[in-house]
Design a protein around this motif. Sequence first.
Motif, mmCIF file in Angstrom:
data_model
loop_
_atom_site.group_PDB
_atom_site.id
_atom_site.type_symbol
_atom_site.label_atom_id
_atom_site.label_comp_id
_atom_site.label_asym_id
_atom_site.label_seq_id
_atom_site.Cartn_x
_atom_site.Cartn_y
_atom_site.Cartn_z
ATOM 1 N N THR A 283 0.824 -1.208 0.000
ATOM 2 C CA THR A 283 0.000 0.000 0.000
ATOM 3 C C THR A 283 0.857 1.256 0.000
ATOM 4 O O THR A 283 1.883 1.318 0.679
ATOM 5 C CB THR A 283 -0.932 0.015 1.223
ATOM 6 O OG1 THR A 283 -1.754 -1.165 1.196
ATOM 7 C CG2 THR A 283 -1.830 1.237 1.213
ATOM 8 N N ALA A 284 0.445 2.246 -0.791
ATOM 9 C CA ALA A 284 1.106 3.549 -0.827
ATOM 10 C C ALA A 284 0.035 4.627 -1.012
ATOM 11 O O ALA A 284 -1.134 4.319 -1.278
ATOM 12 C CB ALA A 284 2.134 3.598 -1.961
ATOM 13 N N LEU A 285 0.431 5.893 -0.891
ATOM 14 C CA LEU A 285 -0.523 7.005 -0.919
ATOM 15 C C LEU A 285 -0.452 7.773 -2.227
ATOM 16 O O LEU A 285 0.613 7.908 -2.837
ATOM 17 C CB LEU A 285 -0.261 7.969 0.240
ATOM 18 C CG LEU A 285 -0.462 7.411 1.656
ATOM 19 C CD1 LEU A 285 -0.088 8.471 2.685
ATOM 20 C CD2 LEU A 285 -1.894 6.944 1.867
ATOM 21 N N LEU A 286 -1.608 8.280 -2.648
ATOM 22 C CA LEU A 286 -1.704 9.275 -3.711
ATOM 23 C C LEU A 286 -2.106 10.582 -3.037
ATOM 24 O O LEU A 286 -3.246 10.718 -2.575
ATOM 25 C CB LEU A 286 -2.761 8.882 -4.749
ATOM 26 C CG LEU A 286 -2.408 7.831 -5.795
ATOM 27 C CD1 LEU A 286 -3.596 7.601 -6.723
ATOM 28 C CD2 LEU A 286 -1.184 8.234 -6.595
ATOM 29 N N SER A 287 -1.185 11.521 -2.958
ATOM 30 C CA SER A 287 -1.428 12.757 -2.212
ATOM 31 C C SER A 287 -1.609 13.933 -3.158
ATOM 32 O O SER A 287 -0.876 14.072 -4.147
ATOM 33 C CB SER A 287 -0.254 13.045 -1.265
ATOM 34 O OG SER A 287 -0.102 11.999 -0.323
ATOM 35 N N VAL A 288 -2.570 14.773 -2.864
ATOM 36 C CA VAL A 288 -2.780 16.019 -3.597
ATOM 37 C C VAL A 288 -2.742 17.156 -2.588
ATOM 38 O O VAL A 288 -3.586 17.239 -1.687
ATOM 39 C CB VAL A 288 -4.125 16.016 -4.350
ATOM 40 C CG1 VAL A 288 -4.335 17.360 -5.050
ATOM 41 C CG2 VAL A 288 -4.157 14.887 -5.368
ATOM 42 N N ASP A 289 -1.744 18.016 -2.717
ATOM 43 C CA ASP A 289 -1.588 19.166 -1.820
ATOM 44 C C ASP A 289 -2.264 20.376 -2.449
ATOM 45 O O ASP A 289 -2.006 20.716 -3.614
ATOM 46 C CB ASP A 289 -0.112 19.466 -1.579
ATOM 47 C CG ASP A 289 0.605 18.315 -0.884
ATOM 48 O OD1 ASP A 289 -0.064 17.576 -0.130
ATOM 49 O OD2 ASP A 289 1.816 18.135 -1.119
ATOM 50 N N VAL A 290 -3.119 21.028 -1.674
ATOM 51 C CA VAL A 290 -3.840 22.217 -2.133
ATOM 52 C C VAL A 290 -3.360 23.394 -1.297
ATOM 53 O O VAL A 290 -3.675 23.472 -0.108
ATOM 54 C CB VAL A 290 -5.361 22.024 -1.988
ATOM 55 C CG1 VAL A 290 -6.100 23.233 -2.574
ATOM 56 C CG2 VAL A 290 -5.810 20.746 -2.672
ATOM 57 N N PRO A 291 -2.556 24.301 -1.856
ATOM 58 C CA PRO A 291 -2.011 25.424 -1.081
ATOM 59 C C PRO A 291 -3.107 26.209 -0.379
ATOM 60 O O PRO A 291 -4.157 26.502 -0.957
ATOM 61 C CB PRO A 291 -1.321 26.280 -2.153
ATOM 62 C CG PRO A 291 -0.962 25.312 -3.237
ATOM 63 C CD PRO A 291 -2.084 24.321 -3.261
#
Length: 411
Positions: A283-291
């Motif tokens: 398992t790994a993460l899909l990250s989306v950073d929103v400033p």
Amino acid sequence: MAAAIGIGVPALAVPLAHADDLAPDLVVSALPAASPKPGDVYDQSVTITNRGTAPADGVTFRVRLTRGLDFPQHADGCTYSTVADHVRQALCELDTVVRPGATLTTPVRFKALPEALMESVEYGTSPTGAAPGEGFDDSYHRLALTADSTADLVAEGDEAEGAPGSRVTVTATLRNNGPGWILNQESDDQPALMVRIPPGTVAREVPEDCAPFGIDGPTGPSEPGRPKYVCWPVDHTLVVGQSLRYTFVLEIGKTAQDTQGEVTATSVYGIHPAFDKNPANDTALLSVDVPGGGGPGTNTSGGTTTGGTTTGATTTGGTTSGGDTGSGGAGTEGRGNDPHGQSTGTTGTTGTSGSSGTYGSASTTSGTGTGTGGTLAATGSDGMPLLAAAAVGATALGGLVLVAVRRRNTK
């Protein structure tokens, strides 16, 4: 394999037939099943029997091995080559006459290589003794075997950054760390990558090799807008060291904050493959950073009460607690904010002597918000089993849930 043969004495009664009907009819016995360890040599023999009405003048015997197997030595009378998809082939000319009712024996030898895992062996001739075709019958067989080894599937995630309303690209990766290669056409352990889209985003572009995932398997062709996908190689093949990369284009919601999805190494039907003995890297993460989004899963909003002041309520990990209230103050209400639906938590009780109300948590399951208290490689097969999907319960999205707090005024 060696080309040595043993000739048997005719033991079967030869049926009477007209001259025009005379023809050989060779049948080949089956090889015993095996599960060799890498490095082991398989050494067995098969019997060829002529149950026809005419002799077979010479026999062309063929053996084909998938890429995790090889011939331990080359025998006289055999021609060796590599055909499609790395299949090793031996074509042996057995220079003998097999009369009606007679038998002969010939060995079949191969060894398991270090990458051996899911293998198959084709062997035999044709009813007349000529070179076999591509189908299977009593004269030409296929043996499927699983080597005594493993393959370690690894999931790799990605990270992207974008403003609300923009589109970003993330890549989910499935890799085979070996030691065994994978060619699975015999069971439901076909290698795949499960992709859970980060909450607060929508998949606008999806790879062709990725299908929406339902309760226990793919639900149809590739299409955008679904919360969960399963991606897999069409030929169900993943060699040692190979990485399969699946790229998604995500649109960030206008009110989205930092968010995370999840990728999982699994099978096409969402079942952990039996050959993978190391689940730690599945398992790994899909990250989306929103400033300016306030950090993963965190949102702060103020509130007011009558008879006292209220500090801002903070959501961490999808749970909302009301701020401190004065005597007679009312707690705030937590509301899950999910791209596929909303959920409303319960309303806290009236604060007493500075106590705080605690409210419903918000979570996401398969893209739907819910609130507590709220709403063989080109070798063919003779008798390949049908794929039977095992039911798998719906699992929660791996990303943290984004929660907003709305203000309530007491009059």
